[in-house]
Design an enzyme around this catalytic site. Structure first.
Site, short mmCIF file in Angstrom:
data_model
loop_
_atom_site.label_atom_id
_atom_site.label_comp_id
_atom_site.label_asym_id
_atom_site.label_seq_id
_atom_site.Cartn_x
_atom_site.Cartn_y
_atom_site.Cartn_z
N GLU A 68 -1.91 0.45 2.66
CA GLU A 68 -2.24 1.08 1.37
C GLU A 68 -3.48 0.48 0.71
O GLU A 68 -3.40 -0.14 -0.37
CB GLU A 68 -1.02 0.98 0.43
CG GLU A 68 0.21 1.67 0.98
CD GLU A 68 1.42 1.62 0.03
OE1 GLU A 68 1.30 1.04 -1.06
OE2 GLU A 68 2.47 2.19 0.38
N GLU A 107 6.24 4.25 5.84
CA GLU A 107 7.13 3.86 4.73
C GLU A 107 7.69 5.12 4.08
O GLU A 107 6.96 6.09 3.86
CB GLU A 107 6.39 3.08 3.63
CG GLU A 107 6.11 1.64 3.94
CD GLU A 107 5.44 0.92 2.78
OE1 GLU A 107 5.69 1.27 1.61
OE2 GLU A 107 4.65 0.00 3.07
O1 IFM Z 1 7.23 -2.16 -2.10
C1 IFM Z 1 6.17 -1.30 -1.87
C2 IFM Z 1 5.43 -1.68 -0.62
O2 IFM Z 1 5.00 -3.00 -0.66
C3 IFM Z 1 4.21 -0.80 -0.44
N1 IFM Z 1 4.56 0.60 -0.54
C4 IFM Z 1 5.40 1.03 -1.62
C5 IFM Z 1 6.63 0.13 -1.73
C6 IFM Z 1 7.52 0.59 -2.91
O3 IFM Z 1 6.79 0.51 -4.10
#
Ligand code: IFM
Length: 481
Positions: free
Chosen positions: A167, A368
């Site tokens: 990200e 994710e």
């Molecule tokens: O916890 C975070 C993660 O570190 C990165 N993506 C989003 C998740 C939830 O906010």
């Protein structure tokens, strides 16, 4: 079950974890401080004054946590490496104890038949590099390349899949513009520069891994992608949504996959920081030859044109929503998670289809996806989380819809295995399928963990009809054996 949606053979079912959010052991075995160690110890930065000094103590509980994954049938674990464990100040000699720790983790996973997937950067920059500008300093990209080479050299014989950066949008804009994350700056220009250097570092690291780990290495990046929907049919709202979409999504997708920055914001970015941040050849490096793209998906955003968007030209101090001229228009007709994020699974289908339509057939992984809710252990010690099961199953149905429309989706990594340190929200948001009692570090698999085990075993999820029936009767959660 008659309407089960079956996933492709060899579909990878995983979980994602991240070093600062899980490990603890903040200054053990030669680790240097990261920007998150510094940031969390400043007053007023994190909910409740929480920090990751201990977190889930995963550093010391590696074996039992891997055992837990094996019991849940997890097929792959995407974890991140803490750069300051490997190079305590980001450019110094290697700390062998740090590398040894990750070698142990990889070996423990492999011994239990769980594929290790390594993320090199999940936001915990060595503080030593922040002291000389962090990601606003072009040299940090070069330092990242060196670090990637060190890790690929140490683990390349036992790790196949690599994610360079997690990200980059969040690392740059939430870290350097809104200041809610480390290093806590509020400077739009710094964020634009940091985003470019994160992408440059990604490209340089991808090349370094390919050169060091050899031809079997599969290399990608994990982008948080957010479909942006105009709140009305007006041209103004559509234009506002397009601007936010370029800022959040296309800036990263176009550069990484096409080797160009979208014209729509390039002029404004240059106006903000000067054209020196973008040098000849940078975009060819950023367009690394990737084997896959990781998509992190949580929610969509609905926006309208801001009433006062054109009041003043953007400055380094502008907030990015006022600079982009967008106002959020949260929908009130959809349920929300405890973080307040709208639950919109169709956004996942939409973003996966869009990546294929706009960028071609690159293999995709959902790197994710998951949700936080206010979970608790009931008097019997069980943690029932029907909302999470509903969230996950609706998103798997959405992912399956994309596959059935031809998207080359190869795997799904659930965020997250354990409840963990949720950045500025501290420990107040629980994303795990396993509950963590932070006083005792006891792990209690939630109902969703047993449900996920069932999904993995079947390589299938109940279709919308039977999933709705099951959750209405509370029967979608498989119970422990
Ligand atoms: O916890 C975070 C993660 O570190 C990165 N993506 C989003 C998740 C939830 O906010």
């Amino acid at each position: 079950m008659s309407d089960q949606l079956v996933f492709p053979k060899d579909f990878l079912w995983g979980v994602t974890t991240a070093a600062y959010q899980y490990e603890g052991a903040a200054d053990e075995d030669g680790k240097g401080p990261s920007i998150w160690d510094t940031f969390t110890h400043l007053p007023g930065t994190v909910h409740h004054g929480d920090n990751g000094d201990i977190a889930c103590d995963h550093y010391h509980r590696l074996d039992s946590d891997v055992e837990l994954m094996a019991e849940l049938g997890i097929g792959a674990c995407r974890f991140s490496i803490a750069w300051p464990r490997v190079q305590p100040d980001g450019s110094s000699a290697v700390n062998q104890a740090g590398l040894d720790h990750y070698r142990r983790l990889v070996d423990a996973l492999r011994a239990r038949g769980i594929e290790p997937v390594v993320t090199l950067y999940h936001w915990d920059l060595p503080q030593g590099l922040q002291d000389v500008g962090g990601w606003t300093n072009r040299d940090t990209a070069k330092r990242f390349e060196d670090y990637a080479r060190i890790v690929a050299d140490a683990l390349g014989d036992r790790v196949e899949r690599w994610v360079t950066v997690n990200e980059p949008y969040v690392a740059a804009f939430v870290g350097y513009a809104s200041g809610q994350h480390a290093p806590g700056l509020r400077d739009l220009g710094a964020a634009v520069t940091a985003a470019h250097h994160l992408l440059l570092g990604h490209g340089m690291a991808a090349r370094a891994i390919a050169e060091t780990a050899g031809s079997s290495a599969q290399i990608g990046i994990a982008l948080n992608l957010v479909p942006v929907t105009p709140a009305s049919k007006s041209d103004e709202d559509a234009a506002a949504a397009r601007r936010l979409d370029v800022h959040l999504n296309r800036w990263f997708l176009d550069s990484v996959l096409l080797g160009r920055y979208p014209e729509m914001l390039l002029g404004e970015y240059v106006h903000l920081v000067g054209d020196d941040f973008l040098r000849a050849g940078d975009l060819e490096i950023i367009r690394a030859d990737l084997d896959f793209l990781g998509v992190n998906y949580y929610t969509r955003r609905t926006v309208a044109v801001s009433a006062d968007s054109k009041v003043a030209p953007p400055t380094r101090r502008s907030s990015y929503s006022s600079w982009l001229g967008v106002d959020e228009r949260p929908r009130d007709d959809v349920p929300r998670t405890s973080t307040g994020w709208a639950i919109e699974p169709d956004g996942l289908t939409e973003i996966l289809l869009r990546v294929r339509e706009d960028y071609g057939d690159i293999p995709l992984y959902i790197t994710e996806n998951g949700a936080a809710f206010f979970d608790y252990a009931d008097p019997t010690g069980a943690v029932r989380d029907p909302e999470r099961i509903e969230y996950l199953s609706s998103h798997l149905v959405a992912a399956h819809a994309a596959i059935s429309k031809g998207v080359d989706l190869r795997g799904y990594f659930l965020w997250s295995l354990l409840d963990n340190f949720e950045w500025a929200d501290g420990y107040s948001q629980r994303f795990g399928i396993v509950f963590v009692d932070y006083r005792t570090q006891q792990r209690i698999p939630k109902a969703s963990a047993f449900w996920y085990r069932g999904v993995i075993a079947a390589n299938a999820v109940d279709g919308p009809q039977s999933a709705a029936g099951a959750s209405a009767t509370g029967q979608s959660a498989h119970q422990p054996d």
